[in-house]
Design an enzyme around this catalytic site. Structure first.
Site, PDB file in Angstrom:
ATOM      1  N   ASP A 167      -0.446   5.405  -3.634  1.00  0.00           N
ATOM      2  CA  ASP A 167       0.432   4.459  -2.787  1.00  0.00           C
ATOM      3  C   ASP A 167       0.727   4.910  -1.406  1.00  0.00           C
ATOM      4  O   ASP A 167       0.179   5.590  -1.001  1.00  0.00           O
ATOM      5  CB  ASP A 167       1.684   3.988  -3.529  1.00  0.00           C
ATOM      6  CG  ASP A 167       2.138   2.702  -3.571  1.00  0.00           C
ATOM      7  OD1 ASP A 167       2.437   2.329  -2.344  1.00  0.00           O
ATOM      8  OD2 ASP A 167       2.390   1.755  -4.338  1.00  0.00           O
ATOM      9  N   HIS A 244      -1.399  -1.098  -0.042  1.00  0.00           N
ATOM     10  CA  HIS A 244      -0.432   0.247  -0.482  1.00  0.00           C
ATOM     11  C   HIS A 244      -1.095   1.433  -0.321  1.00  0.00           C
ATOM     12  O   HIS A 244      -1.331   2.188  -1.293  1.00  0.00           O
ATOM     13  CB  HIS A 244      -0.057   0.106  -1.901  1.00  0.00           C
ATOM     14  CG  HIS A 244       1.278  -0.914  -1.854  1.00  0.00           C
ATOM     15  ND1 HIS A 244       2.269  -0.749  -1.758  1.00  0.00           N
ATOM     16  CD2 HIS A 244       1.245  -2.278  -2.424  1.00  0.00           C
ATOM     17  CE1 HIS A 244       3.177  -1.509  -2.008  1.00  0.00           C
ATOM     18  NE2 HIS A 244       2.614  -2.655  -2.415  1.00  0.00           N
ATOM     19  N   GLU A 312       0.238  -7.187  -3.033  1.00  0.00           N
ATOM     20  CA  GLU A 312       0.900  -7.060  -1.647  1.00  0.00           C
ATOM     21  C   GLU A 312       0.253  -6.677  -0.588  1.00  0.00           C
ATOM     22  O   GLU A 312       0.663  -5.650   0.337  1.00  0.00           O
ATOM     23  CB  GLU A 312       2.305  -6.320  -1.929  1.00  0.00           C
ATOM     24  CG  GLU A 312       3.004  -6.650  -3.132  1.00  0.00           C
ATOM     25  CD  GLU A 312       4.597  -5.927  -3.292  1.00  0.00           C
ATOM     26  OE1 GLU A 312       5.529  -6.469  -3.473  1.00  0.00           O
ATOM     27  OE2 GLU A 312       4.318  -4.566  -3.154  1.00  0.00           O
TER      28      GLU A 312
HETATM   29  C1  ACM Z   1       4.169  -4.542  -7.986  1.00  0.00           C
HETATM   30  O1  ACM Z   1       5.665  -4.637  -8.135  1.00  0.00           O
HETATM   31  N1  ACM Z   1       4.091  -4.610  -6.570  1.00  0.00           N
HETATM   32  C2  ACM Z   1       3.191  -4.630  -8.502  1.00  0.00           C
END
Ligand code: ACM
Ligand code: ZN
Length: 731
Positions: A167, A244, A312
């Site tokens: 991430d 991410h 995201e």
């Molecule tokens: C998440 O909580 N962004 C999957």
């Protein structure tokens, strides 16, 4: 013998979590000792090893006066087992290693110092996916803790460990092909304890900066897979792409979009801490990289499902990037959502060509779902519903019930227990698309193993039962009683579970009405109620003192739970309002705690004799409502304030509710006995930034919850608006 083991010996009905589907207790018990025989009819060596661990005995493979019989019975469903215990025989049957394993986990919970109460159990899980996700990118906890975490999962019959290995906070999986991913991406500049998204920087190994992080080398990863496998846990690795991905793009800047608007270059120089976090799906080299890293992932992890994240994704740079735009044109993609979908399809096809399956967060629905993809529904349940209706497999982990990084105030254990995994909107065959559920433990704000454990337990036990036990067998009150009796076992496992606060009745002792505190005393095995100074509370009441009281549960080892804070007030009231209506005042305020009342007194010019806030105050600010709370019948009131950020309620100048501090929307309630009259009241609120909200409500004796005041400041586009509504209660 320790206190704990004495308790175990005396408890005649051991608490089982998750509750088996069929269970009948009988009289008598089976004793485990060195003379216990073993008759093995088809169980594997792995099962025998697990049995040895569970019983702490090396059992001879021959009949004894009393014997354990392990019998393989073909045709039973995978993961199912039966366990029949009489004084002379303990018979465990299953068709599979997994079923034997779960039978042995139940046996461990039944084992009370070598004595197993006679019982007949027939058991099998409701769902095939019973998962927990741990984020090790934001904080790296290391192999010892992860093995312990897997032990905890196995004991409660979880079977999927979703390991969030990459991430923006760090890359934790060694790559032989791209060693820079961990050489650079596993170590960020030390930020201090607080997580700061805007200040993530990977200065590289030769930097003089203090670095923070770590990673798993490939041997450690393989050994973790083995450790999980013998505990019947599949490790689902998550390698986040294309968003991410800061740890990856910082290690390999060529994964970035072009032309980079200087941001990445500035970031690498350390002159801009806000680096873009997404890869460029327009470059063929990015696609190659992703396939290569998936190859390494698949070589390490035998899991059928490989998680690619895909949540995201900030698509801003894709709109400016010549490679991304060219990719969209060449493939007739009408927007960046379709570009993301195109990217996911590439990975889906690649994984499928290797005999694996892709799973991703529910954003993979946007722009069209790849043919073989499974969806993990997190932004509520609608993603799961849409995917199941389109005949895709889904795993449910909505923020409403399954985000264990959220506070216990937001997601209490009882709420987790109440979760029904299959959305009501699904019918017939679509329901079978729900593989199961999982909880996610994101660790931006959890930097130590103990913090992770206390957010996980006891909520994971509620989830374990929700995923294993058929709904008609479930009952919160029954579960709660078993949980209270189960804590000593968590203590034995050295799990730093969260132990809540006792319930004080009332929470706020009004000396004008009450003379003592009462406690509701859940029967937590082995725990005592103690006051701050260690005084043990033996009765059901404590006489009132004239100061605040703190009461805790204390476990035999000395660990205390959260305090119940009881306030003491002595409220005088009048029979009429001593001032007209409600005054509101605002003052500029920059601290992260609510100002004392004197701050408002010193700022009289800010006072407005009106309850409507026409102009929004300059932020950050504090607000005081001053007036009288009108109580028209005697009895016990539940009064609450909910706020983002902090708020404090005073009656007659005395603090009654403390909901202070810079925080997201949190509600706190107290119970208090009041006589009819008008109570001088002050409600202080402050807003430190972000969205703002204040709710003031009560439940009168025999009534239901009513709003007293509600204040919201909403930002819509560039125009701000305030609203203040009064209803229900009277002030
Ligand atoms: C998440 O909580 N962004 C999957
Ligand atoms: Zn690009």
């Amino acid at each position: 013998m320790t206190t704990l083991s004495i308790l175990f010996l005396l408890a005649s009905t051991p608490p089982l979590i998750p509750l088996p589907q069929e269970l009948a207790w009988n009289a008598g018990s089976f004793e485990l000792n060195r003379n216990t025989g073993l008759i093995n009819k088809g169980a594997t060596n792995n099962t025998l090893s697990r049995l040895r661990e569970a019983t702490d005995l090396i059992l001879r493979n021959q009949a004894g006066t009393s014997s354990i019989v392990l019998e393989q019975v073909p045709g039973m469903p995978d993961e199912a087992y039966t366990l029949e215990v009489t004084p002379l025989q303990l018979r465990l049957t299953s068709s599979s290693d997994a079923g034997f394993f779960y039978g042995i986990q139940t046996l461990k919970q039944l084992n009370q110092n070598g004595r197993i109460r006679a019982v007949k159990i027939k058991d099998a899980p409701r769902f095939g996916w019973r998962g927990l996700m741990l984020d090790e990118s934001r904080h790296f906890f290391g192999p010892k803790f992860v093995r312990k975490y897997l032990d905890g999962m196995a004991a409660h019959k979880f079977n999927n460990f979703h390991w969030h290995l990459t991430d923006d906070g760090g890359w934790r999986m060694e790559s032989k092909r791209f060693p820079e991913l961990t050489r650079v991406g596993a170590f960020r500049k030390e930020q201090g304890v607080e997580w700061d998204y805007g200040n993530l920087w990977f200065p590289g190994p030769s930097s003089s900066e203090k670095l923070y992080g770590g990673f798993y080398n490939q041997d450690e990863l393989r050994s973790m897979v083995d450790y999980a496998r013998v505990r019947h846990i599949n490790i689902v690795p998550e390698i986040e792409m294309p968003g991410h991905s800061l740890a990856a793009t910082a290690s390999k800047p060529e994964l970035q979009c072009e032309p980079p608007p200087g941001v990445m270059a500035e970031y690498l120089k350390g002159t801009n801490s806000q680096a873009p976090t997404m890869m460029c799906p327009g470059k063929d080299s990015t696609i190659e990289f992703c396939k290569n890293i998936l190859d390494e992932t698949m070589a390490l992890f035998p899991s059928k499902f490989i998680h690619i994240g895909a949540d995201e994704v900030d698509k801003t740079l894709w709109r400016q990037c010549k490679h991304c735009q060219a990719r969209m044109k060449a493939n007739n993609l009408k927007d960046e959502h379709e570009l993301q979908s195109w990217f996911v399809r590439q990975m889906d096809a690649y994984l499928a060509s290797k005999g694996r399956r892709l799973i991703g967060w529910d954003e993979i629905l946007e722009g069209g779902l790849a043919p073989g993809a499974a969806v993990m529904s997190w932004r509520g349940i609608s993603g799961g519903i849409a995917a199941a209706q389109a005949n895709h497999d889904v795993v449910m982990s909505p923020t409403s019930h399954c985000y264990f990084d959220y506070s216990y105030d937001t997601i209490p254990t009882s709420l987790v227990y109440s979760y029904e995994v299959i959305p009501a909107a699904l019918t017939g065959e679509q329901r079978n698309r729900v593989l199961g559920g999982q909880a996610n433990i994101w660790t931006e704000w959890l930097s130590t193993p103990a913090e992770v454990e206390s957010m996980t337990y006891p909520r994971a036990l509620a989830l374990a039962e929700t995923l294993w036990t058929q709904p008609e067998r479930k009952s919160w009150s029954d579960f709660e009683a078993r949980l209270n009796a189960y804590y000593p076992r968590l203590e034995q496992m050295k799990i730093a579970f969260r132990l809540g606060a006792p319930k004080l009745d009332p929470d706020v002792l009004n000396l004008a009405a009450n003379k003592e505190w009462k406690f509701t005393r859940p029967d937590i095995a082995g725990a005592q109620l103690v006051l701050e100074d260690g005084t043990v509370v033996t009765g059901a009441t404590v006489p009132a003192t004239n100061k605040e009281v703190k009461v805790y549960f204390q476990l035999p080892g000395g660990r205390r739970g959260d305090p119940a804070v009881g306030r003491v007030v002595n409220l005088t009231h009048t029979t009429a309002l001593n001032q007209p209506g409600l005054l509101s005042m605002t003052i500029p305020w920059t601290k992260n705690t609510a100002p004392p009342l004197s701050e408002f007194e010193n700022a009289k010019q800010a006072e407005e004799a009106s309850i409507s806030l026409v102009a929004r105050p300059t932020k950050p600010y504090a607000l005081r409502f001053k007036g009288g709370l009108v109580v028209d019948k005697p009895g016990r009131y539940t009064i609450g304030i909910g706020s983002d950020d902090g708020s404090v309620l005073y009656l007659d100048g005395q603090k009654v509710i403390d909901n202070d501090g810079a925080h997201p929307y949190i509600e706190r309630t107290v119970t208090i006995d009041l006589q009819p009259g008008v109570y001088p009241m002050d409600l202080v609120y402050f807003e430190a930034g972000g969205s703002s909200r204040l709710e003031f409500f009560w439940t009168p004796p025999g009534g239901t919850r009513q709003a007293i005041q509600s204040f919201r400041h909403q930002r819509s586009g560039s125009s701000d608006s305030d609203s203040l509504a009064g209803s229900g209660g009277s002030i």
